[in-house]
Scaffold this motif. Structure first.
Motif, PDB file in Angstrom:
ATOM      1  N   VAL A  40     -27.824 118.444  95.143  1.00 22.75           N
ATOM      2  CA  VAL A  40     -27.668 117.861  93.726  1.00 22.75           C
ATOM      3  C   VAL A  40     -29.216 118.007  92.946  1.00 22.75           C
ATOM      4  CG1 VAL A  40     -27.223 115.804  92.414  1.00 22.75           C
ATOM      5  CG2 VAL A  40     -25.917 116.267  94.426  1.00 22.75           C
ATOM      6  N   TRP A  41     -28.923 118.366  91.807  1.00 20.29           N
ATOM      7  CA  TRP A  41     -30.080 118.700  91.168  1.00 20.29           C
ATOM      8  C   TRP A  41     -30.425 117.549  90.156  1.00 20.29           C
ATOM      9  CZ3 TRP A  41     -33.209 122.780  92.122  1.00 20.29           C
ATOM     10  CH2 TRP A  41     -32.732 123.809  93.035  1.00 20.29           C
ATOM     11  N   ALA A  42     -31.655 117.245  89.601  1.00 16.53           N
ATOM     12  CA  ALA A  42     -31.928 116.237  88.341  1.00 16.53           C
ATOM     13  C   ALA A  42     -32.113 117.028  87.360  1.00 16.53           C
ATOM     14  CB  ALA A  42     -33.581 115.787  88.798  1.00 16.53           C
ATOM     15  N   GLY A  43     -31.586 116.101  86.225  1.00 18.76           N
ATOM     16  CA  GLY A  43     -31.359 116.739  84.904  1.00 18.76           C
ATOM     17  C   GLY A  43     -31.317 115.548  83.749  1.00 18.76           C
ATOM     18  N   PHE A  44     -31.229 115.894  82.672  1.00 25.17           N
ATOM     19  CA  PHE A  44     -30.691 114.893  81.632  1.00 25.17           C
ATOM     20  C   PHE A  44     -29.975 115.873  80.530  1.00 25.17           C
ATOM     21  CE2 PHE A  44     -35.269 116.182  80.701  1.00 25.17           C
ATOM     22  CZ  PHE A  44     -35.301 116.351  79.356  1.00 25.17           C
ATOM     23  N   ALA A  45     -29.268 115.163  79.631  1.00 28.18           N
ATOM     24  CA  ALA A  45     -28.704 115.509  78.422  1.00 28.18           C
ATOM     25  C   ALA A  45     -29.544 114.953  77.069  1.00 28.18           C
ATOM     26  CB  ALA A  45     -27.358 115.121  78.410  1.00 28.18           C
ATOM     27  N   VAL A  46     -29.543 115.577  76.135  1.00 27.02           N
ATOM     28  CA  VAL A  46     -29.808 115.392  74.993  1.00 27.02           C
ATOM     29  C   VAL A  46     -28.659 115.524  73.966  1.00 27.02           C
ATOM     30  CG1 VAL A  46     -31.448 115.695  72.906  1.00 27.02           C
ATOM     31  CG2 VAL A  46     -32.322 115.950  75.176  1.00 27.02           C
TER      32      VAL A  46
END
Length: 381
Positions: free
Chosen positions: A210-216
């Motif tokens: 599982v990869w870390a990320g974020f949404a804008v």
């Protein structure tokens, strides 16, 4: 793009396509604050006084511009004029003369006629009607998608190690930008050991990364605040899990705007973009962090192991509680079965994988944002 329909770029656009569209849109943008009495419905379109320049023998005169309302603009009219939205939608479909009569009756009513409204529009490219994108309060302070996009990318580049743009969406309601770290990842065997990707057949037991990320996300049309939300991405299927409880939000509100066509000052735009850049930089430090990923996955894995004995009844219960549509419920059940994980974690995976198949970007992001709640509901059904 057809002047009579604002269609954005749809689903899963490239960053390059999104930037190009937003740059092409900018010269067409029109923001005007007008009293309700200066707006008139005609044939389902909106005529706004003093918005379109016409060259006369004695100089330039501002005349009424014609703008085709989007669904979002109709929602704004319904809200501001207190007309039931289902009724207004029906009139648009079945009786435009009655639509005009209802809208004009309230726009020009003594109780409303002096009320200032902000009309966000796009001027026509071809000389025909433009597009009325939103009808908003004169206290709404837009932060435009292009500014948010460039400022967010600037903040990411200032703070991040290697990252990827995991996809973009643009609708008449919102812009979405998904960022994924190329280096911050962790195995989550308890979450993925029984899961099979419905897209590729890849098994989580073989690759539980599982990869870390974020949404804008941002709305230029009053459909939500500027938001940065942590988002984890499952490698074998690209399922995205958004942690809405940790989202960073900034509401588009400001002081009352003066009447007339608005030219946003460079100082106003600079302050807005500086805030976005700072929040994106902070989001990178917080959400693209191995410690945050570890804590979040530990929480998910603890909640993911409840067996599901009656998948159809559980999915029906979850979808009813979260107000998913009948089509979405059918998709989620099919993805649950194909995923093969007969647990509450399997419901999480089914919701996030089904979200990827929806053509409506707003609905897709809505499903994804409710996926963790769906897992919790499944565990207690």
């Amino acid at each position: 793009m057809d002047d009579r329909q604002y269609a954005g770029v749809g689903r899963n656009a490239t960053l390059e396509n999104l930037v190009a569209l937003l740059q092409a849109e900018r010269p067409r943008q029109l923001d005007v604050v007008a009293p309700a009495s200066a707006i008139t419905a005609h044939g389902g379109d909106l005529l706004v006084a003093g918005t379109e320049p016409v060259l006369r023998p004695d100089g330039v005169e501002l005349t009424a511009g014609t703008y085709v309302p989007t669904a979002v603009a109709d929602e704004g009219l319904a809200d501001k004029l207190q007309i039931p939205l289902p009724y207004l939608r029906r009139l648009r479909q079945e009786n435009l003369a009655l639509y005009d009569a209802n809208v004009n009756g309230w726009l020009h009513h003594p109780s409303q006629q002096d009320r200032p409204l902000l009309v966000r529009a796009l001027r026509s490219q071809t000389g025909g009607p433009g597009i009325a994108r939103a009808i908003l309060s004169d206290r709404y302070r837009p932060v435009d998608n292009l500014d948010v996009l460039l400022a967010a990318l600037d903040g990411v580049h200032q703070a991040a190690g290697p990252v990827s743009v995991d996809g973009c969406d643009l609708t008449d309601r919102r812009m979405y930008l998904r960022i994924r770290s190329d280096v911050v990842s962790q195995a989550a065997p308890a979450l993925l050991r029984d899961y099979t990707s419905p897209f590729t057949g890849a098994r989580g037991a073989d690759n539980p990364i599982v990869w870390a990320g974020f949404a804008v996300s941002n709305s230029e049309t009053g459909c939500g605040a500027f938001t940065i939300t942590p988002r984890l991405v499952v490698e074998i299927c690209r399922n995205g899990m958004t942690m809405t409880r940790d989202a960073v939000r900034s509401v588009h509100l400001g002081g009352r705007l003066d009447d007339g066509v608005i030219q946003w000052s460079s100082d106003t735009q600079r302050k807005a973009t500086e805030l976005v850049t700072a929040k994106a930089r902070d989001a990178v430090a917080t959400f693209l962090n191995p410690a945050y990923l570890h804590r979040t996955l530990a929480t998910l894995e603890r909640a993911a192991g409840t067996p599901i004995d009656d998948p159809a009844a559980t999915i029906t219960h979850v979808c009813s509680q979260l107000h998913f549509t009948a089509d979405e419920q059918t998709r989620i059940l099919a993805h649950f079965i194909r995923g093969g994980d007969l647990s509450s974690g399997g419901v999480l995976h089914a919701v996030t994988s089904a979200a990827q198949t929806l053509p409506d970007a707003d609905r897709a992001h809505g499903l994804e944002s409710h996926a963790l709640r769906a897992m919790q509901l499944a565990a207690t059904a």
